[in-house]
Structure formats: C-alpha cells, structure tokens
Design a protein around this motif. Structure first.
Motif, PDB file in Angstrom:
ATOM      1  N   PHE A 187       3.449 -14.612 -10.924  1.00 51.74           N
ATOM      2  CA  PHE A 187       4.674 -14.141 -11.598  1.00 51.74           C
ATOM      3  C   PHE A 187       5.364 -13.076 -10.724  1.00 51.74           C
ATOM      4  N   PRO A 188       5.950 -13.473  -9.580  1.00 54.09           N
ATOM      5  CA  PRO A 188       6.474 -12.475  -8.643  1.00 54.09           C
ATOM      6  C   PRO A 188       7.504 -11.529  -9.266  1.00 54.09           C
ATOM      7  N   LEU A 189       8.332 -12.050 -10.153  1.00 60.63           N
ATOM      8  CA  LEU A 189       9.392 -11.192 -10.716  1.00 60.63           C
ATOM      9  C   LEU A 189       8.844 -10.205 -11.742  1.00 60.63           C
ATOM     10  N   GLU A 190       7.758 -10.598 -12.412  1.00 63.03           N
ATOM     11  CA  GLU A 190       7.189  -9.728 -13.441  1.00 63.03           C
ATOM     12  C   GLU A 190       6.368  -8.588 -12.834  1.00 63.03           C
ATOM     13  N   TYR A 191       5.820  -8.839 -11.640  1.00 63.78           N
ATOM     14  CA  TYR A 191       4.888  -7.870 -11.045  1.00 63.78           C
ATOM     15  C   TYR A 191       5.472  -7.228  -9.782  1.00 63.78           C
ATOM     16  N   ASN A 192       6.781  -6.939  -9.833  1.00 63.19           N
ATOM     17  CA  ASN A 192       7.408  -6.347  -8.634  1.00 63.19           C
ATOM     18  C   ASN A 192       7.375  -4.815  -8.678  1.00 63.19           C
ATOM     19  N   PHE A 193       6.442  -4.254  -9.467  1.00 65.97           N
ATOM     20  CA  PHE A 193       6.363  -2.789  -9.598  1.00 65.97           C
ATOM     21  C   PHE A 193       5.216  -2.212  -8.760  1.00 65.97           C
ATOM     22  N   TYR A 194       4.616  -3.063  -7.905  1.00 63.56           N
ATOM     23  CA  TYR A 194       3.488  -2.585  -7.103  1.00 63.56           C
ATOM     24  C   TYR A 194       3.835  -2.825  -5.638  1.00 63.56           C
ATOM     25  N   PRO A 195       3.694  -1.804  -4.790  1.00 65.65           N
ATOM     26  CA  PRO A 195       4.103  -1.967  -3.391  1.00 65.65           C
ATOM     27  C   PRO A 195       3.300  -3.062  -2.690  1.00 65.65           C
ATOM     28  N   ARG A 196       3.925  -3.681  -1.698  1.00 62.96           N
ATOM     29  CA  ARG A 196       3.240  -4.698  -0.907  1.00 62.96           C
ATOM     30  C   ARG A 196       1.995  -4.084  -0.266  1.00 62.96           C
ATOM     31  N   SER A 197       0.850  -4.751  -0.396  1.00 64.13           N
ATOM     32  CA  SER A 197      -0.431  -4.144   0.009  1.00 64.13           C
ATOM     33  C   SER A 197      -1.273  -5.123   0.819  1.00 64.13           C
ATOM     34  N   TRP A 198      -2.067  -4.556   1.712  1.00 63.09           N
ATOM     35  CA  TRP A 198      -3.043  -5.341   2.479  1.00 63.09           C
ATOM     36  C   TRP A 198      -4.386  -4.627   2.400  1.00 63.09           C
ATOM     37  N   ILE A 199      -5.475  -5.408   2.448  1.00 69.35           N
ATOM     38  CA  ILE A 199      -6.816  -4.827   2.322  1.00 69.35           C
ATOM     39  C   ILE A 199      -7.461  -4.743   3.711  1.00 69.35           C
ATOM     40  N   LEU A 200      -7.927  -3.560   4.038  1.00 73.41           N
ATOM     41  CA  LEU A 200      -8.538  -3.328   5.353  1.00 73.41           C
ATOM     42  C   LEU A 200     -10.061  -3.238   5.207  1.00 73.41           C
ATOM     43  N   PRO A 201     -10.822  -3.625   6.219  1.00 77.94           N
ATOM     44  CA  PRO A 201     -10.364  -4.172   7.500  1.00 77.94           C
ATOM     45  C   PRO A 201     -10.062  -5.674   7.469  1.00 77.94           C
ATOM     46  N   GLU A 202     -10.418  -6.403   6.382  1.00 79.54           N
ATOM     47  CA  GLU A 202     -10.380  -7.876   6.459  1.00 79.54           C
ATOM     48  C   GLU A 202      -8.979  -8.440   6.675  1.00 79.54           C
ATOM     49  N   GLU A 203      -7.933  -7.767   6.156  1.00 79.11           N
ATOM     50  CA  GLU A 203      -6.588  -8.346   6.293  1.00 79.11           C
ATOM     51  C   GLU A 203      -5.767  -7.671   7.392  1.00 79.11           C
ATOM     52  N   PHE A 204      -6.462  -6.952   8.270  1.00 80.10           N
ATOM     53  CA  PHE A 204      -5.740  -6.256   9.331  1.00 80.10           C
ATOM     54  C   PHE A 204      -4.910  -7.219  10.193  1.00 80.10           C
ATOM     55  N   PRO A 205      -5.492  -8.362  10.654  1.00 83.19           N
ATOM     56  CA  PRO A 205      -4.678  -9.292  11.462  1.00 83.19           C
ATOM     57  C   PRO A 205      -3.464  -9.809  10.688  1.00 83.19           C
ATOM     58  N   LEU A 206      -3.663 -10.091   9.402  1.00 83.44           N
ATOM     59  CA  LEU A 206      -2.563 -10.570   8.549  1.00 83.44           C
ATOM     60  C   LEU A 206      -1.465  -9.508   8.446  1.00 83.44           C
ATOM     61  N   PHE A 207      -1.883  -8.273   8.257  1.00 86.04           N
ATOM     62  CA  PHE A 207      -0.957  -7.136   8.170  1.00 86.04           C
ATOM     63  C   PHE A 207      -0.114  -7.048   9.449  1.00 86.04           C
ATOM     64  N   VAL A 208      -0.781  -7.114  10.606  1.00 82.23           N
ATOM     65  CA  VAL A 208      -0.075  -7.032  11.893  1.00 82.23           C
ATOM     66  C   VAL A 208       0.941  -8.170  12.007  1.00 82.23           C
ATOM     67  N   ASP A 209       0.514  -9.393  11.659  1.00 81.84           N
ATOM     68  CA  ASP A 209       1.407 -10.563  11.777  1.00 81.84           C
ATOM     69  C   ASP A 209       2.603 -10.446  10.850  1.00 81.84           C
ATOM     70  N   GLU A 210       2.348 -10.053   9.592  1.00 80.70           N
ATOM     71  CA  GLU A 210       3.453 -10.009   8.622  1.00 80.70           C
ATOM     72  C   GLU A 210       4.471  -8.936   8.998  1.00 80.70           C
ATOM     73  N   VAL A 211       3.983  -7.791   9.481  1.00 87.59           N
ATOM     74  CA  VAL A 211       4.911  -6.732   9.881  1.00 87.59           C
ATOM     75  C   VAL A 211       5.744  -7.201  11.073  1.00 87.59           C
ATOM     76  N   ARG A 212       5.080  -7.870  12.019  1.00 90.59           N
ATOM     77  CA  ARG A 212       5.819  -8.357  13.190  1.00 90.59           C
ATOM     78  C   ARG A 212       6.900  -9.352  12.760  1.00 90.59           C
ATOM     79  N   MET A 213       6.536 -10.270  11.843  1.00 90.42           N
ATOM     80  CA  MET A 213       7.507 -11.264  11.368  1.00 90.42           C
ATOM     81  C   MET A 213       8.699 -10.603  10.690  1.00 90.42           C
TER      82      MET A 213
END
Length: 338
Positions: A55-81
């Motif tokens: 429900f993306p529109l209902e839950y837009n009250f929480y900042p975009r988040s990534w979990i470290l260390p496991e999502e570190f590569p994902l975080f780097v890629d998404e920020v670059r994009m």
C-alpha cells in the motif's frame, strides 16, 4: 516493588523493561511479549516496508530505509540511480544503530561511501534512512513529538492515543545539512538525552517555552497561524493506526506462543512512545517507536561537579501523569464489578 517476584496474584503487573511470564495466571501485564523486538529499528523498518510494498500511498509516512550491512550494495545502487536520473538531487542520510537508544551512535552522511562499515558496525547492524531536510521549525529550531499510545489489546485491536505529548527541541538553530554542519548533533538530532548536555538547553516551568514543551502548546501556535490542526491530528492518528497494523501479525505470533489460547494467562496492554517529526508542510513522519518510553517526571541538575539532584519537570508531569492515570482507568479490572 517485588524485585524477586510475587506469589499472590495481582490485578495489574507493571514490569520495568519487557514481558516476563513467570507464573502469571491472571491479571493484566503492562507489556506485550515480543514488543521490544518488534519496534527495534530494523524490525520496524521491515514491517513498515512490507506494507509500503502493498500500500505505497497509505504508508508514505516513513522515510525510505535500507538495512545494513546486508542491503549496503542495494543502497549504493539505488542512490546512484536516483542521482543519475536527477543530478540536482543532493540527499542527506541518517544512520541509526539497530539497538541504539537515546541518540547513541547516530550520524549523518552525504554519500554512501561515508558509512562506517569497518569494525564494529559489521557486528552492529543499522538502518540508514533518507534524512528529512525540510522539518517544521519553531523559534528556528527543529523538534520532534513524543506521543503516548496505549495498545489495550490485540484481539480485538484497541488503540488509544493520549491527547497531549511532548515536543523535544534541538538546542541550536536549524540549517539544512551541509558537509560543514553534518556533525552538529544539537542542530540535527532532537533526542532529549543528547540535547540535555548542550549549554543552550532550557529547563522551563512553562509548557510554551524551553527545550521541552507540550505538544498542545505547539498546536496552539500553529492554529493561531491559520494551520489546519484538525487535519494534522487526523494524519497523526492515521500514522499511529497504520504503524500498529504493520506490527500486529508478528505481535500475535509472539502472543500466542507465550500465552496460548484456551489456557489461563494474563492479558496484556502497553504504553508505546511514538516519535514523530513534522515536515514544513505539516505532514507527520514516523521516526521510531519506543517500547519502553521514559515516565520520569523530574530531571537531574548538576549542583556542583559530580553532585546531582532531581528537580521536578512540570511539562513531563503534566503529560505523563495523565498518560499513566488514563491507562490505569482504561485497564481497570474492577470496572465490570462497579
């Protein structure tokens, strides 16, 4: 107080830290099993993100988040994009250790390469979030709101929100984050336990001034400026309900494994502390949920080096006494008999 437990049954058990079911067969306990685990930064982020996917529109009250260390590569890629698609985007991120509290270990970064992935954070998981750069300011200061929410039962789901909360202020005038001011915690972090150590912290006897005020005093100011306070409250209520809905499925699993249906056991209730930040456009954003919010109604004052005394805090007293009193009224086991 019964530090070693109590043999005779009670109507209400009030535990200090988390749920303990040592031979409690009846009565009500002020903690839910599993709540402390559920509101840790990583678990909360996962639960809210699951709902954001659905429900993306209902839950837009929480900042975009990534979990470290496991999502570190994902975080780097998404920020670059995101930077490639919008070169003018100059984000700031906030890194919060998973088990940290009172602002411990939190820091701001401008680039994923600034994350301290060496040493302790390998063993110390964290959440990295987009930092909210345009907060609502009062007296040029950033602040957050601590709201008290009573989860009275899971089945049926019953939630009460206290009418007043605390507004906790930074102690240095806010500026948007730059490489020069990223480390200035008194400007960017609203944690009371950090700002209390600032030379600019103001203990006030008045709900409308100082570094800790009532939320109602902020609403009065907003209302006098023509803000739609009714809509703001309804947005906050919606945020609280949706957050608890995101946590409920796993909370029920914990509950049923600790207190199986059909067996005698206690029922649970719990006061949660919701930390909310208002953006400039008055949109509330969830920062975190605290399973064990402080109920202290005094603060320590240093009389001379190393010598402290406890001084009453009128603002804390006004808000927290009402929270505890109304909680006890709502869970009062005698009510049915009266």
């Amino acid at each position: 107080q019964f530090p070693l437990g109590r043999r005779l049954p009670c109507d209400i058990y009030w535990h200090g830290v988390s749920f303990r079911d040592n031979d409690i067969f009846s009565g009500q306990v002020n903690k839910f099993p599993g709540m402390t685990e559920m509101v840790r930064k990583i678990t909360l982020s996962r639960a809210v993100r699951t709902m954001q996917d659905l429900f993306p529109l209902e839950y837009n009250f929480y900042p975009r988040s990534w979990i470290l260390p496991e999502e570190f590569p994902l975080f780097v890629d998404e920020v670059r994009m995101m930077k490639d698609s919008d070169p003018s985007w100059k984000p700031t991120f906030i890194v919060k250790p998973d088990g940290g509290c009172q602002g411990d270990g939190i820091y701001l970064i401008k680039d994923p390469s600034d994350i301290r992935l060496t040493g302790s954070s390998q063993s110390r998981p964290a959440v990295v979030q987009e930092y909210i750069c345009k907060p609502l300011l009062v007296d040029k200061l950033k602040f957050d709101i601590r709201l008290y929410v009573l989860l009275k039962s899971l089945e049926p789901l019953e939630i009460y929100i206290a009418k007043d909360g605390l507004s906790r202020f930074c102690t240095e005038p806010y500026q948007e984050p730059t490489l020069k001011n990223l480390h200035q915690v008194f400007m960017h972090l609203t944690n009371y336990s950090l700002n209390i150590h600032s030379g600019n912290f103001i203990h006030s006897d008045n709900a409308n001034t100082g570094s800790k005020r009532t939320f109602s005093s902020i609403l009065c100011r907003l209302s006098s400026r023509g803000a739609d306070v009714k809509k703001l409250w309804s947005d906050i209520i919606s945020l609280v309900i949706k957050t608890i809905i995101a946590l409920t499925p796993e909370l029920k699993v914990y509950y049923q494994s600790d207190i199986p249906a059909g067996k005698p056991g206690p029922t649970c209730f719990q006061i949660l502390g919701f930390d909310i930040l208002l953006m400039k456009n008055l949109k509330p954003m969830l920062l975190e949920v605290n399973a064990n919010p402080s109920m202290r109604i005094e603060h320590e004052q240093e009389l001379s080096p190393g010598v402290f005394e406890n001084v009453p805090s009128p603002v804390d007293e006004e808000v927290k006494v009402a929270v505890i009193r109304d909680t006890l009224r709502l869970v009062d086991p005698q009510k049915k008999k009266r």
